[in-house]
Design a protein around this motif. Structure first.
Motif, PDB file in Angstrom:
ATOM      1  N   ALA A   1       0.855  -1.184   0.000  1.00 27.41           N
ATOM      2  CA  ALA A   1       0.000   0.000   0.000  1.00 27.41           C
ATOM      3  C   ALA A   1       0.886   1.226   0.000  1.00 27.41           C
ATOM      4  CB  ALA A   1      -0.916   0.007   1.224  1.00 27.41           C
ATOM      5  N   VAL A   2       0.408   2.261  -0.652  1.00 22.33           N
ATOM      6  CA  VAL A   2       1.168   3.494  -0.734  1.00 22.33           C
ATOM      7  C   VAL A   2       0.179   4.642  -0.576  1.00 22.33           C
ATOM      8  CG1 VAL A   2       1.032   3.473  -3.255  1.00 22.33           C
ATOM      9  CG2 VAL A   2       2.849   4.757  -2.155  1.00 22.33           C
ATOM     10  N   SER A   3       0.633   5.697   0.060  1.00 21.53           N
ATOM     11  CA  SER A   3      -0.260   6.823   0.296  1.00 21.53           C
ATOM     12  C   SER A   3       0.568   8.077   0.429  1.00 21.53           C
ATOM     13  CB  SER A   3      -1.051   6.595   1.581  1.00 21.53           C
ATOM     14  OG  SER A   3      -2.052   7.576   1.721  1.00 21.53           O
TER      15      SER A   3
ATOM     16  N   ARG B   1       9.044   3.093  -4.526  1.00 22.19           N
ATOM     17  CA  ARG B   1      10.158   2.165  -4.334  1.00 22.19           C
ATOM     18  C   ARG B   1       9.715   0.887  -3.629  1.00 22.19           C
ATOM     19  NH1 ARG B   1      13.757   6.476  -5.089  1.00 22.19           N
ATOM     20  NH2 ARG B   1      15.775   5.770  -5.871  1.00 22.19           N
ATOM     21  N   VAL B   2       8.572   0.941  -2.979  1.00 18.59           N
ATOM     22  CA  VAL B   2       8.069  -0.250  -2.289  1.00 18.59           C
ATOM     23  C   VAL B   2       7.805  -1.375  -3.290  1.00 18.59           C
ATOM     24  CG1 VAL B   2       5.561   0.191  -2.371  1.00 18.59           C
ATOM     25  CG2 VAL B   2       6.590  -0.852  -0.331  1.00 18.59           C
ATOM     26  N   ASP B   3       7.605  -1.032  -4.560  1.00 21.84           N
ATOM     27  CA  ASP B   3       7.353  -2.064  -5.577  1.00 21.84           C
ATOM     28  C   ASP B   3       8.524  -3.040  -5.709  1.00 21.84           C
ATOM     29  OD1 ASP B   3       4.896  -0.982  -6.117  1.00 21.84           O
ATOM     30  OD2 ASP B   3       5.500   0.005  -7.980  1.00 21.84           O
TER      31      ASP B   3
ATOM     32  N   ASP C   1       1.475  -7.371  -6.676  1.00 19.50           N
ATOM     33  CA  ASP C   1       0.796  -6.477  -5.729  1.00 19.50           C
ATOM     34  C   ASP C   1       1.626  -5.193  -5.613  1.00 19.50           C
ATOM     35  OD1 ASP C   1      -0.605  -5.338  -3.679  1.00 19.50           O
ATOM     36  OD2 ASP C   1      -0.192  -6.930  -2.216  1.00 19.50           O
ATOM     37  N   LEU C   2       1.462  -4.312  -6.588  1.00 17.72           N
ATOM     38  CA  LEU C   2       2.249  -3.080  -6.636  1.00 17.72           C
ATOM     39  C   LEU C   2       1.515  -1.960  -5.910  1.00 17.72           C
ATOM     40  CD1 LEU C   2       3.396  -3.235 -10.369  1.00 17.72           C
ATOM     41  CD2 LEU C   2       4.536  -4.172  -8.346  1.00 17.72           C
ATOM     42  N   GLY C   3       2.288  -0.986  -5.470  1.00 16.17           N
ATOM     43  CA  GLY C   3       1.699   0.141  -4.740  1.00 16.17           C
ATOM     44  C   GLY C   3       0.713   0.909  -5.608  1.00 16.17           C
TER      45      GLY C   3
ATOM     46  N   ILE D   1       4.201   7.540   1.946  1.00 16.75           N
ATOM     47  CA  ILE D   1       4.168   6.479   2.955  1.00 16.75           C
ATOM     48  C   ILE D   1       3.872   5.173   2.229  1.00 16.75           C
ATOM     49  CG2 ILE D   1       3.049   5.669   5.062  1.00 16.75           C
ATOM     50  CD1 ILE D   1       1.849   8.657   5.183  1.00 16.75           C
ATOM     51  N   ALA D   2       4.712   4.170   2.440  1.00 18.04           N
ATOM     52  CA  ALA D   2       4.489   2.916   1.725  1.00 18.04           C
ATOM     53  C   ALA D   2       4.839   1.731   2.611  1.00 18.04           C
ATOM     54  CB  ALA D   2       5.343   2.881   0.452  1.00 18.04           C
ATOM     55  N   ARG D   3       4.229   0.621   2.318  1.00 23.80           N
ATOM     56  CA  ARG D   3       4.492  -0.600   3.082  1.00 23.80           C
ATOM     57  C   ARG D   3       4.173  -1.801   2.222  1.00 23.80           C
ATOM     58  NH1 ARG D   3       1.545  -4.433   4.540  1.00 23.80           N
ATOM     59  NH2 ARG D   3       1.619  -4.149   6.799  1.00 23.80           N
ATOM     60  N   THR D   4       4.857  -2.898   2.492  1.00 23.82           N
ATOM     61  CA  THR D   4       4.504  -4.170   1.874  1.00 23.82           C
ATOM     62  C   THR D   4       4.963  -5.279   2.802  1.00 23.82           C
ATOM     63  OG1 THR D   4       4.556  -5.485  -0.164  1.00 23.82           O
ATOM     64  CG2 THR D   4       6.632  -4.430   0.494  1.00 23.82           C
TER      65      THR D   4
END
Lengths: 461, 461
Positions: A339-341, A412-414, B433-435, A348-351
Motif C-alpha cells: 500500500a502506498v499513500s 520504491r516499495v514495488d 501487488d504493486l503500490g 508512505i508505503a508498506r509491503t
C-alpha cells in the motif's frame, strides 16, 4: 448447465470496480449470443474510483464524473444489462436465482443465473456514538458521500475540520482539508498514525504531519460528536478533551459487505469476507465467484487470509473472475500487502508484514532501519527517506518493507513487493540490478542499502 | 599464503568506485593488524561519481568536490595506504607483485601482494579522425575531463554545442548543454538515439529530444572536426554535411581498461573485459579479483557475458570483492541489464533484452507496446508513458522492458528488473501487488497493463 435460449446467464451483484471488471472481461471473451449478462447496482454510479474521492474533495480533481471510469450507459452499450438503483435482497443458491428490488418502484422479481458473481464491496465502519449522524459528520466511501461533504463545506463558514482515523483515508482526507485551507485535527485511536506501519515508522508520519500544520491526537477514542444550537456539529469529544469542529470526517475504514452472501450460507472468513479458491470461486460453490472488497485474500507472506479493500485488487479480481466465467483461465494467487499513500509531500508505503504480523504467524525476524535519499546526494531535489526492512532469522527471507519519505520514496516499495512475491532473501536482493542514474537514485538504491544492512544482521546471529 | 609480519597484504589497482569499495569493505571486515591494504591510483581523485559529471557540467551540481564520495585523506584515515598519482605498470602474477611508477618523480618499485584486486576501470572510446584532439573537443569520463570542458565553456563565446553519440552520456550531455543555454546538435551513428532501446522506442526519444529544441542527426558518422584559424573547433563534419560547433563533446562510450591485465596473461572476454567467477575472482587465479568497469558480467537473461560500465555495478562488485578478500563470502550473480536516464523531463529506462539481443541468443518472443500514465488519469500531473515488453514464446517468461515517459516513468523499470531476476512469466506479473493510490499509479500500473497485453499475445500463439 441451465441454458436459456442457448445462452448462458451471468448475474453480477454490484456495479462497481470488481463486478463491472468481471462483467466487462466476460463480455470481451464471450459475445451476447453466447452469454447474457445482467448486473444489479443499488446506487446511482457504476465503475468509479472511490480512492479518488479525497482528491475530488481536496480540489485536485475538479469534477465528480472524472472519477467514473465507465457510466451505466457505456456498460449497456457493451451488451451488459446493468440495472441501477436495484438492490439484490436474496441469493437463492439452491434455485440458482437472485431476488432484486427496484428501489424507486419497490417492485421485486427473481432473476435466474447459470453463473453468479458477487461484488457487493464494503460498508464503512461507523462509530456507535452520540452525534455520529449529526449534520456535518461525513464518511467518504461513495460518490454520494463525497458530494454531501462538498455540500457541507460549501455552506459552512468555519474552517476547522476534525478527521477521525489516521489510516490511509484519514491522512488523505487530512491532506484534502489542508488543501482547502482548513485547520485540521486528526483524532487517532492508535499510538501513532498509519497503523499499517510499525509504530516506529508511524512516528515519522506523525512528526511530518505536525510539520504540515496538522494537529495529531493519538491514543484517543472519539466518544461523541457535540452539536450546536441548530443541530450541526460543534466539536468532537474524547475522554481527554474536546476538539472544536465545523466539519467531521470519518475515515475509520470499511468491512466486507457480505450480509447477503452470509444469509445465503456462503462461507466467510475471520474478517467477514467471502472465502474463494485461487480462481476466485466461492469455496464449495461451482457456479459462484466473488471479487473486490467483499472477499478475503491470501497473504503470500503470512500464509493467512487477510482483508485488503483496495481498488487495484478489485480490478484484478474482476479481471480474473471475468476471464473464468467467460470461459478462460486465470487465478489470483494472493497479495503481499502493498500500500502506498501520501499526505501533502509526504509519501508512505508498506509491503509484507509488520513486526506484529510476523510475530502473530510465528515468524522470527531481524529488523533494520536506514536513512537514504531519493536521488544521488549531490543531485538537486534529493530528499531523505527512511526504509525499514524485516528479514526472517536464519533464512534471511524478506518479510516486509516500510518506507516514509518525500518525492520518489513511495513507489520504491514495488521493488520489495516483487521480491516478496518471488520469495527472495535479503542477500539475493543486494544484487538486484535496479535503475541507477544520479537523478533517480543514489548508487546504492535505498532499498538495497536496507537489504545490505539486513544481510549483516541476519549473518551476525 | 605469503604473510608479511603476520599481516596479509592486499594490493588494489585503481582508486575509484570499484577498487576503493573493495578496499573499504575489506578494511571493515579485517583491521590493520590483520590486513595491510595498499592502493594505487594514477589520477588525482579517488572514489568519485563519474555519472555525476554531466550534472556538474550542466550546473545542477555546483562544485566538483560534491562528486567525490571519499577523498584520499579519508581513505588513509581508515587505514588504506592509497598512493595517488601512481600508475601500476606491470602485474607479475607468478611473483605475486606489482610494479608501480610515481608519475611525479618517475620512481618505480615493486610491491608484493598476497591478494590482488584489479579495478582499472574503462577508457573512453576516441574517434580516430582529424581534429579529434583540437581544443574545444572534450570527453566527459573523468573529473579532469569535466574541468577541462568547463574551462572551455568559460572562455568560449559561441553557444553552439555538438554532442557526438546519443547513448546515455550523449543525451545527458545534451541536457547539460541545454541547461547552460546552448544550441545543441546531437550527431548519432545509429538510426535512432539510445541504441540501448529498440528503434521503435528510440524514435520516441528522438521526437521528445526535438521537442526540447535539440537537433538530432541520425545515421551520421562524424568524419572530422574542423578547426578555425586559431586552431579551435569550428564545426563537425559528417559525410552528409557540416554542423557548426563552438564546443564538441564526445559521448561515444567506453571500453574496459585491461591492457595491464592482458599483458599479465589474465583472461578477457569478447568485449575485452576481465572474466571472473561468481565471487568475482579472475578465472583461473586464486588470489586475483577484479571489479567495476574493467570486467564483463553475466547477463542473467541472455546467459552470456556482457559489458556494462555503470557506477552502481562497480560499487556492488567492490562490495563483493571486499567481502571475499576480507575473509567473508559474497557473490555477484550477474545483471539483467537495467539502465535509466533522463534528458530534461524525459525519462528513459530499459532492462533485460532488446529484440536484437533476444534474437542473437536464440530466443523467440512476442512484443507488446502500451500507453499509460504515471498516476491515475484524473490526478493532477499524470503524464503519459510508453511501455514495451518482450516475453518468450510459449513459456511467457519476461525477457525485457523498455519505458519512455516523463516524471514517474523511469524507476518503474525496477519492477521488471526484479521480475527478470526472479524469472517471472508475464502471467505471474499480472498478479503483482504493486503500490496503488491515485497520486502514484493508475489502478493497473503501466507495467501490469503491458504484462496483461503480453499474456494475451503469448496465449494467442
Amino acid at each position: 448447465m441451465d441454458m436459456s435460449g442457448g445462452r448462458e446467464r451471468l448475474v453480477v451483484i454490484g456495479g462497481d470496480a470488481a463486478g463491472m471488471s468481471a462483467a466487462s472481461q466476460a463480455r470481451r471473451l464471450r459475445g451476447p449470443d453466447k452469454l447474457e449478462i445482467t448486473a444489479f447496482e443499488r446506487g446511482r454510479f457504476s465503475s468509479y474510483s472511490a480512492c479518488g474521492i479525497p482528491y475530488w474533495v481536496g480540489g485536485d480533481v475538479a469534477e465528480r464524473d472524472e472519477l467514473i471510469a465507465r457510466s451505466p450507459e457505456e456498460h449497456r452499450a457493451r451488451g451488459i444489462d446493468l440495472r441501477m438503483g436495484t438492490e439484490v435482497t436474496r441469493i437463492d443458491v439452491a434455485g440458482k436465482r437472485v431476488r432484486a428490488r427496484d428501489l424507486a418502484s419497490g417492485a421485486e422479481s427473481w432473476t435466474p443465473y447459470d453463473k453468479l458473481v458477487i461484488g457487493t464491496g464494503a460498508r464503512p465502519i461507523r462509530p456507535d456514538m452520540p452525534g455520529a449522524d449529526a449534520p456535518g459528520v461525513h464518511g467518504v466511501q461513495t460518490l454520494d458521500d463525497g458530494q454531501a461533504l462538498l455540500d457541507t463545506l460549501a455552506r459552512t463558514r468555519g474552517r476547522r475540520a476534525v478527521v477521525v482515523g489516521a489510516g490511509y483515508i484519514g491522512v488523505e482526507m487530512a491532506e484534502a482539508m489542508i488543501n482547502r485551507g482548513y485547520e485540521v485535527t486528526v483524532v487517532n485511536r492508535g499510538s501513532e498514525p498509519m497503523s499499517t506501519l510499525d509504530p516506529d515508522m508511524g512516528r515519522l508520519v506523525h512528526a511530518a504531519m505536525e510539520g504540515l500544520g496538522i494537529t495529531m491526537v493519538n491514543d484517543a477514542e472519539v466518544t461523541k460528536v457535540l452539536t450546536g444550537p441548530e443541530g450541526g456539529v460543534r466539536a468532537v469529544a474524547t475522554e481527554d478533551g474536546e476538539y472544536p469542529a465545523d466539519v467531521v470526517i470519518l475515515g475509520i475504514g470499511v468491512r466486507p459487505e457480505t450480509s447477503l452472501a452470509q444469509a445465503a450460507g456462503l462461507p466467510v472468513g475471520a474478517h467477514g469476507g467471502l472465502l474463494t479458491d485461487l480462481a476466485m470461486r466461492v469455496r464449495g460453490h461451482e457456479d459462484i465467484w466473488a471479487a473486490g472488497d467483499c472477499v478475503e485474500v491470501l497473504n503470500l507472506v503470512s500464509g493467512q487470509e487477510q482483508y485488503v479493500p483496495l481498488g487495484t485488487h478489485a480490478n484484478k479480481h474482476g479481471q480474473v473472475v471475468g476471464t473464468n466465467v467467460g470461459g478462460g483461465y486465470a487465478t489470483f494467487p494472493g497479495v503481499v500487502g502493498t500500500a502506498v499513500s501520501k499526505v501533502c509531500d509526504l509519501e508512505i508505503a508498506r509491503t509484507g508484514l509488520r513486526e506484529k504480523d510476523a510475530l502473530r504467524v510465528g515468524l522470527r525476524f531481524e529488523t533494520v532501519t536506514i536513512e537514504s535519499t531519493s536521488r544521488a546526494g549531490y543531485y538537486p531535489g534529493a530528499s531523505g527517506m527512511t526504509v525499514k526492512m524485516l528479514a526472517e532469522r536464519r533464512t534471511g527471507r524478506l518479510l516486509g518493507v516500510q518506507i516514509v519519505g518525500r518525492e520518489g520514496a513511495g513507489k520504491r516499495v514495488d521493488i520489495a513487493a516483487v521480491a516478496l512475491t518471488a520469495n527472495m532473501t535479503v542477500e539475493q536482493m543486494t544484487a538486484l540490478d535496479l535503475g541507477y542514474a544520479p537523478p533517480f537514485s543514489p548508487v546504492w538504491d535505498p532499498v538495497l542499502v536496507a537489504a545490505r544492512k539486513a544481510v549483516a544482521k541476519v549473518n551476525s546471529r
